[in-house]
Design an enzyme around this catalytic site. Structure first.
Site, short mmCIF file in Angstrom:
data_model
loop_
_atom_site.label_atom_id
_atom_site.label_comp_id
_atom_site.label_asym_id
_atom_site.label_seq_id
_atom_site.Cartn_x
_atom_site.Cartn_y
_atom_site.Cartn_z
N GLU A 151 -30.00 -1.00 -55.44
CA GLU A 151 -29.01 -0.44 -55.00
C GLU A 151 -28.95 -0.50 -53.07
O GLU A 151 -28.81 0.04 -52.59
CB GLU A 151 -28.38 1.26 -54.90
N PRO A 152 -28.63 -1.25 -52.64
CA PRO A 152 -28.04 -2.16 -51.40
C PRO A 152 -27.30 -1.35 -49.98
O PRO A 152 -26.37 -1.43 -51.15
CB PRO A 152 -28.91 -3.26 -51.43
N ARG B 39 -27.28 -0.79 -46.03
CA ARG B 39 -27.41 -1.53 -44.63
C ARG B 39 -27.60 -3.02 -45.16
O ARG B 39 -26.93 -3.31 -44.42
CB ARG B 39 -28.83 -0.54 -44.71
N CYS C 203 -19.83 14.54 -24.25
CA CYS C 203 -20.37 15.45 -23.17
C CYS C 203 -22.00 15.83 -23.24
O CYS C 203 -21.98 16.77 -23.67
CB CYS C 203 -19.74 16.63 -22.86
N1 LLP Z 1 -30.25 4.72 -52.79
C1 LLP Z 1 -30.45 5.71 -52.56
C2 LLP Z 1 -30.98 6.77 -53.30
C3 LLP Z 1 -30.47 5.92 -51.39
O1 LLP Z 1 -30.71 7.49 -50.83
C4 LLP Z 1 -29.42 5.28 -49.91
C5 LLP Z 1 -30.04 5.54 -48.31
C6 LLP Z 1 -29.79 4.01 -50.61
C7 LLP Z 1 -29.19 3.63 -51.95
C8 LLP Z 1 -28.71 3.11 -49.77
O2 LLP Z 1 -30.20 2.67 -48.97
P1 LLP Z 1 -29.96 1.46 -48.03
O3 LLP Z 1 -29.71 -0.13 -49.03
O4 LLP Z 1 -28.90 1.61 -47.16
O5 LLP Z 1 -32.00 1.06 -47.10
N2 LLP Z 1 -27.80 6.37 -41.85
C9 LLP Z 1 -29.24 6.33 -41.76
C10 LLP Z 1 -29.46 5.26 -43.05
C11 LLP Z 1 -29.69 6.77 -44.29
C12 LLP Z 1 -30.02 6.65 -46.05
C13 LLP Z 1 -29.80 7.18 -46.66
N3 LLP Z 1 -30.10 6.81 -48.02
C14 LLP Z 1 -29.54 4.89 -41.03
O6 LLP Z 1 -28.45 5.08 -40.24
O7 LLP Z 1 -30.04 4.32 -40.47
#
Ligand code: LLP
Length: 411
Positions: free
Chosen positions: A270-271, A273, A339
């Protein structure tokens, strides 16, 4: 370092062959710009890194759920990891097959569960026992079967920012191993559910694979006595490089370290980012330059309302001038008009001297950028532009909000 999305052509920063100054001339600032090519390249790189485990990739829509972004990825074969009925709605609108949607989340409402059951999503990633009862009864009421992956809280602490670590037992996420064993001993209580998977996600922007390996080992030890569990969803979390001094992300190392453990299982990934971050920039225009208290503030028309990561997580994003200059860089604070002192896009950024009217690109902003934007200070949210995969054409993927949009739901 330049992001995958933006590169200098001559002295002009461009996405593929499209100069960012041309996009700004058409849509104004602040504005998000995405690269379809970078999205596709990132998807291909993730696929290659995990090739041995042959995972089904479910792009995590929470990172960037713009319909144009979803369409590019779905058309390239990605499924979707959705965390709300709203995200499922977006994914379906963008053309995903319902069976290629996983529905995750620690607090799914009964309405959301019913929506997902009714649309036939492929998987529920389940995070508490009560939720199982609700999914079962809704599936029963609709005369369908729903497929479930239990999310393990492996009690492993990820090497990442504490705000985005999820795998320790003190976190609200997942189910502890004992609870999962209890559930798996009583599957007969849920006649409309197929218990077919285990899910693990210990955090985001993971800097080191060893905690993930430990978490996956826990998960595999746990499911070994239950041969009907054939699918391991290993979550997201692949890191990206935000600044030139960030270590290069080692997706291949992640894939290689996990592959031997995953042999014989169907794998889901589940990527979010990793796919979207480097595929987007936020363009802002310098409004004022102010020298005060020994510091130089570059005040832009972009703010924490458009990109919250620096204010919320002290995240650092590389900032580049859209027109390159050979002048020696100076250290500045890139801030917005909101602000709050926390309204910063970049602390201690090395930039060539800039003046009012200059354009800056906040890099690696394609993930957790626009999706976390708000209307704070009654700021209309910015437009999103997609530079198409042909590299020369682009379209407005979302219009800039208007004052009418700000007040539409009020009376
Ligand atoms: N799967 C699950 C269950 C998750 O909770 C997340 C992210 C992902 C996949 C995707 O993760 P990624 O591959 O994107 O690392 N707003 C924060 C990041 C929050 C991530 C939440 N969960 C930021 O801006 O760094």
């Amino acid at each position: 370092m330049q992001t995958d999305a933006a590169r200098y052509i001559g002295d002009e920063l461009a996405v593929s062959a499209v100069r960012l100054s041309a996009i700004c001339a058409a849509v104004g600032t602040p504005a998000y710009v995405y690269s379809a090519r970078a999205l596709l390249d990132n998807l291909a790189r993730v696929r290659a890194a995990f090739a041995e485990s042959r995972p089904q990739i479910h792009y995590s829509a929470k990172a960037n759920a713009n319909l144009s972004v979803l369409r590019v990825l779905i058309d390239a074969g990605a499924g979707i990891d959705a965390v709300s009925a709203g995200e499922i709605h977006r994914a379906l609108l963008a053309g995903v097959a319902p069976s290629r949607v996983v529905f995750a989340g620690v607090g799914k409402t009964p309405d959301e569960i019913d929506y997902a059951v009714a649309h036939g999503v492929g998987w529920f990633n389940v995070e508490n026992v009560e939720e199982l009862r609700i999914i079962n009864s809704m599936a029963e009421a609709r005369g369908v079967r729903s497929r479930v992956a239990l999310r393990l809280n492996p009690d492993v602490t990820a090497d990442t920012d504490p705000h985005i670590a999820t795998g320790h037992s003190g976190a609200k996420f997942g189910l502890l191993a004992d609870t999962i064993r209890e559930i798996l001993a009583t599957t007969h209580s849920y006649p409309s559910l197929d218990f077919a998977g285990i899910h693990v996600h210990i955090g985001s922007q993971l800097r080191d694979v060893s905690a993930t390996v430990r978490a996956i080992q826990h998960a595999l030890d746990l499911i070994r006595p239950y041969p009907f569990i054939r699918t391991v969803n290993i979550g997201g979390g692949l890191a990206v490089r935000y600044t030139p001094d960030d270590p290069a992300p080692d997706w291949d190392g992640f894939g290689a370290a996990l592959a031997p453990h995953l042999r014989g299982y169907d794998v889901l990934l589940e990527p979010g980012r990793a796919i979207a971050a480097s595929a987007g920039v936020l363009l802002v225009r310098v409004l004022y330059v102010k020298h005060q208290g020994g510091r130089t503030f570059v005040i832009t028309d972009g703010s924490m309302a458009e990109l919250m990561r620096p204010a919320l997580y002290h995240a650092r994003h590389q900032i580049l001038p859209v027109r390159r200059s050979d002048s020696a860089p100076v250290i500045v604070q890139v801030v917005g008009p909101v602000c709050e002192t926390t309204d910063t896009l970049g602390h201690d950024v090395a930039l060539p001297p800039v003046s009012a009217g200059d354009l800056l690109a906040i890099c690696t902003a394609g993930a957790y950028g626009m999706v976390m934007a708000s209307n704070y200070n009654a700021r209309p949210r910015p437009p999103e532009v997609m530079v198409n995969a042909d590299g020369t054409t682009w379209h407005i993927a979302r219009q800039r909000e208007t004052f009418d949009d700000l007040t539409r739901a009020e009376r």
